[in-house]
Motif scaffolding. Structure first.
Motif, mmCIF file in Angstrom:
data_model
loop_
_atom_site.group_PDB
_atom_site.id
_atom_site.type_symbol
_atom_site.label_atom_id
_atom_site.label_comp_id
_atom_site.label_asym_id
_atom_site.label_seq_id
_atom_site.Cartn_x
_atom_site.Cartn_y
_atom_site.Cartn_z
ATOM 1 N N PHE A 38 0.835 -1.207 0.000
ATOM 2 C CA PHE A 38 0.000 0.000 0.000
ATOM 3 C C PHE A 38 0.870 1.258 0.000
ATOM 4 C CE2 PHE A 38 -2.856 -3.288 1.236
ATOM 5 C CZ PHE A 38 -4.091 -2.888 0.771
ATOM 6 N N GLU A 39 1.938 1.204 0.758
ATOM 7 C CA GLU A 39 2.845 2.350 0.857
ATOM 8 C C GLU A 39 3.490 2.665 -0.493
ATOM 9 O OE1 GLU A 39 7.170 2.737 2.658
ATOM 10 O OE2 GLU A 39 5.727 2.269 4.250
ATOM 11 N N LEU A 40 3.929 1.636 -1.202
ATOM 12 C CA LEU A 40 4.614 1.823 -2.484
ATOM 13 C C LEU A 40 3.697 2.414 -3.546
ATOM 14 C CD1 LEU A 40 6.749 -1.458 -2.814
ATOM 15 C CD2 LEU A 40 7.639 0.874 -2.649
ATOM 16 N N ALA A 41 2.433 1.966 -3.568
ATOM 17 C CA ALA A 41 1.531 2.342 -4.663
ATOM 18 C C ALA A 41 0.722 3.609 -4.395
ATOM 19 C CB ALA A 41 0.584 1.181 -4.969
ATOM 20 N N ASN A 42 0.657 4.051 -3.140
ATOM 21 C CA ASN A 42 -0.206 5.191 -2.795
ATOM 22 C C ASN A 42 0.633 6.329 -2.221
ATOM 23 O OD1 ASN A 42 -3.161 3.969 -3.088
ATOM 24 N ND2 ASN A 42 -1.857 2.408 -2.161
ATOM 25 N N THR A 43 1.395 6.957 -3.101
ATOM 26 C CA THR A 43 2.393 7.942 -2.663
ATOM 27 C C THR A 43 1.769 9.270 -2.214
ATOM 28 O OG1 THR A 43 2.688 8.538 -4.990
ATOM 29 C CG2 THR A 43 4.272 6.991 -4.052
ATOM 30 N N ASP A 44 0.473 9.465 -2.483
ATOM 31 C CA ASP A 44 -0.192 10.705 -2.047
ATOM 32 C C ASP A 44 -0.669 10.617 -0.591
ATOM 33 O OD1 ASP A 44 -1.939 8.720 -2.903
ATOM 34 O OD2 ASP A 44 -3.548 10.143 -3.345
#
Length: 376
Positions: A38-44
């Motif tokens: 989740f951290e890698l793909a949701n940088t906002d």
């Protein structure tokens, strides 16, 4: 008992010994690999991971995200007087607000905090509440939301009220408890009363023209734009959604969890018109997000077919239960799903606005629905 907290901004910076000490990673929702996807793909989104330490050893964990939400997205879907709605909207300047969520904003259920077995639960949870306070004091945000606690946890979590939080019920998780004797979907439908069996079979018949396919990691990458569009359709159709997931997350999850993470696509004449996603966590199957082309949903029964296929997947994976998540509670109950109550806690960062916010939170009414009893 001396407890202190440590806050990490990335999964990779968390010492391995903390995970080992907690012994929580057999539940994949508390595993660094899952959180990292989740951290890698949701940088906002700003992620923070709280660990509570006793004599240098980890005894508790909390997962937080800071997201931006339009205030009217929240108030328009809550039963309250127009006067109170206007007060709340004005309190937040009819604006987008930054919210600190403690819990996984993309999951429905109690997956935000973990307390180590054998530790005094109330004291340890209070230490999490103090760490959340320390975290939000240093952030530009207005609201803090601790989410999705089951009834069995309320004797611990209700201590949040001493920290200025108000509690509220949210829509329940809808759970199907599977009979171990069911080997096939036909065994399941045979257990249904006649009218519910006819309903399930009709959904299969209407959707028979659809071709379905289990997606590989490459398929997810290939159809990523279409998946994101279909998912956005369900978000737009939902009463409330805190945050839109970047479906690159699914590429990461498929790469990490292989067969345990399931994405199934539905095609009409070669065009992707729907999908489901699910995660196998131990002997539980959890429905994740879905996507639907609503312009043809009724004609081809895409959503009822997806629900049938969740039951099929649950039986195929020999799961003991299927968590179908929140929303559309009544139709889920026609498949045999039972509601599991969830409680959330909310407060404004500042004391005076929090006094105004509390009656608003207490006014929140969840939608009522007819609970069907489809089994013989």
């Amino acid at each position: 008992m001396s407890l202190n907290s440590e806050i990490f901004k990335t999964v990779d910076s968390i010492p391995k010994s903390y995970w080992e000490g907690l012994n929580c990673t057999n539940n994949l929702y508390y595993s660094p690999k899952f959180l990292k996807a989740f951290e890698l793909a949701n940088t906002d989104i700003e992620f923070n991971y709280i660990f509570i330490l006793k004599d240098g050893e980890a005894v508790a964990f909390a997962n937080t995200q800071i997201v931006t939400i339009g205030i009217e997205t929240i108030t328009k879907n809550i039963a309250m007087s127009l006067k109170l709605r206007n007060i709340v909207n004005n309190l937040f300047c009819n604006n987008h607000i930054k919210v600190l969520f403690c819990g996984n904003v993309f999951l429905s259920g109690e997956y935000g905090t973990f307390l180590k077995e054998g530790e005094p639960k109330v004291e340890t949870f209070k230490a999490i509440a103090r760490a959340v306070k320390k975290l939000y004091r240093g952030k530009r945000l207005s609201t803090i939301f601790l989410k999705d606690f089951e009834d069995e946890s309320l004797y611990i979590t209700d201590h949040l009220k001493t920290f200025g939080y108000a509690s509220m019920h949210v829509e329940p998780n809808m759970i199907i408890y599977l009979d171990a004797a069911w080997i096939s979907f036909e065994d399941y439908t045979a257990a249904l009363k006649s009218k519910y069996r006819v309903k399930a079979n009709r959904a299969d018949a209407k959707s028979d023209v659809l071709e379905s396919k289990l997606f590989s990691e490459e398929d997810i990458k290939m159809y990523l734009d279409e998946l994101q569009t279909l998912y956005q359709n369900t978000i737009d159709n939902a009463d409330f959604n805190a945050q839109v997931l970047n479906l690159n997350t699914y590429t990461q999850l498929k790469n990490t969890y292989k067969e345990s993470f399931i994405v199934k696509g539905y095609f009409l004449e070669g065009k992707l018109v729907g999908f489901l996603s699910a995660m196998q966590n131990g002997d539980h199957l959890d429905a994740h997000f879905i996507g639907i082309d609503y312009s043809i949903n009724k004609k081809y029964a895409i959503y009822p077919r997806i629900l049938n296929d969740y039951v099929r997947l649950g039986i195929e994976t020999k799961s003991s239960q299927i968590n179908l998540g929140r929303t559309a509670s009544e139709i889920k109950s026609t498949l045999g799903a039972q509601p599991k109550t969830l409680t959330c806690y909310c407060r404004h960062k500042y004391a005076l606005p929090n006094i105004i916010l509390k009656p608003f939170v207490k006014n929140v009414k969840i939608k009522t629905f007819k609970q069907h009893q489809p089994f013989k």
